[in-house]
Design an enzyme around this catalytic site. Structure first.
Site, PDB file in Angstrom:
ATOM      1  CE  LYS A 171      -3.996   1.984   2.519  1.00 41.14           C
ATOM      2  NZ  LYS A 171      -4.714   2.137   1.112  1.00 41.14           N
ATOM      3  N   GLY A 229       6.100   1.124   5.982  1.00 41.33           N
ATOM      4  CA  GLY A 229       7.193  -0.059   5.580  1.00 41.33           C
ATOM      5  C   GLY A 229       7.234   0.097   3.973  1.00 41.33           C
ATOM      6  CB  CYS A 230       4.858   0.995   1.144  1.00 39.96           C
ATOM      7  SG  CYS A 230       3.881  -0.896   1.536  1.00 39.96           S
ATOM      8  CB  THR A 231       7.292   5.325   2.987  1.00 41.84           C
ATOM      9  OG1 THR A 231       6.001   5.743   2.810  1.00 41.84           O
ATOM     10  CG2 THR A 231       8.239   6.517   2.963  1.00 41.84           C
ATOM     11  CB  ALA A 287       9.051   3.853  -2.244  1.00 38.02           C
TER      12      ALA A 287
END
Length: 225
Positions: free
Chosen positions: A124, A129-131, A134
């Site tokens: 998401k 975590g995704c940031t 990325a």
């Protein structure tokens, strides 16, 4: 000589009924049969009794405009999903069209026509975590481009959500929106309506060289270089 009596019976004059005589002429005229004076009532019309009225189409429910077109698009999408085979090591990028963060069509198979491709998948957009994941690719992005590899972030987020995240974190690479998880599932990273954090490397020409499922947010792609 005495006169002779008339022979035979003398006829008495006819007497009219005193009741009839006493009635005025108008009353006698009104004594005509009621059937002649009264008008006959027309028999009730039975035409149409039990008959089904003709359907002029006005009562039929009207379908919403564009419903057929939407149904056709949905069918095409379902067919496209069902035809997308699983991508394993040695397989090539599938022929499928998705949207980028700008809402533009992207031919996935054509991405590897001129250079290698790295896909990293996030559950998401704009979550901690995704940031972290990325930004790890952001920080070493020049290293990939120097080796003639393009980097793409793939997620089920909408293009609008991806654009907001891209701007906020200054992500230099394109983002691919896969809301139905068509490509995500073909890569083996889609399960129970969720996306597994992962990454994939395709060489120039589109052949899959490496896939890793799952990965941690801190598993940056330096090891892929």
């Amino acid at each position: 000589m005495p006169p002779r009596k008339a022979s035979g019976t003398t006829t008495e004059p006819t007497r009219r009924s005193s009741r009839i005589v006493s009635q005025p002429k108008e009353e006698l005229r009104g004594a005509a049969p009621k059937a002649a004076a009264s008008k006959k009532r027309p028999a009730p019309s039975t035409e149409g009794e039990g008959a089904v009225p003709e359907d002029d189409g006005s009562s039929a429910p009207k379908k919403a405009k564009g419903s057929k077109a939407k149904s056709k698009e949905a069918t095409l999408e379902e067919d496209e999903t069902s035809k997308l085979a699983s991508v394993e090591i040695g397989d090539v990028l599938p022929a499928v069209t998705l949207k980028n963060e700008k809402g533009e069509d992207v031919d996935i198979a054509g991405l590897a026509a001129e250079k290698g491709v790295v896909f990293f998948l996030v559950p998401k957009a704009d979550t901690p975590g995704c940031t972290n994941q990325a930004c790890g690719f952001r920080d070493i992005y020049p290293d990939f481009t120097s080796l003639n590899y393009a980097v793409y972030c793939l997620s089920a987020d909408s293009p609008a959500a991806q654009t907001k995240w891209q701007t906020k974190k200054e992500l230099p690479y394109p983002l691919i929106s896969d809301p139905k998880r068509v490509l995500i599932t073909a890569l083996g990273a889609g399960e129970a309506g969720k996306t597994k954090r992962s990454h994939f490397i395709f060489e120039k020409g589109g052949k899959l060289l490496e896939k890793k499922i799952p990965v941690k947010p801190v598993d940056r792609s330096a090891s892929l270089l």
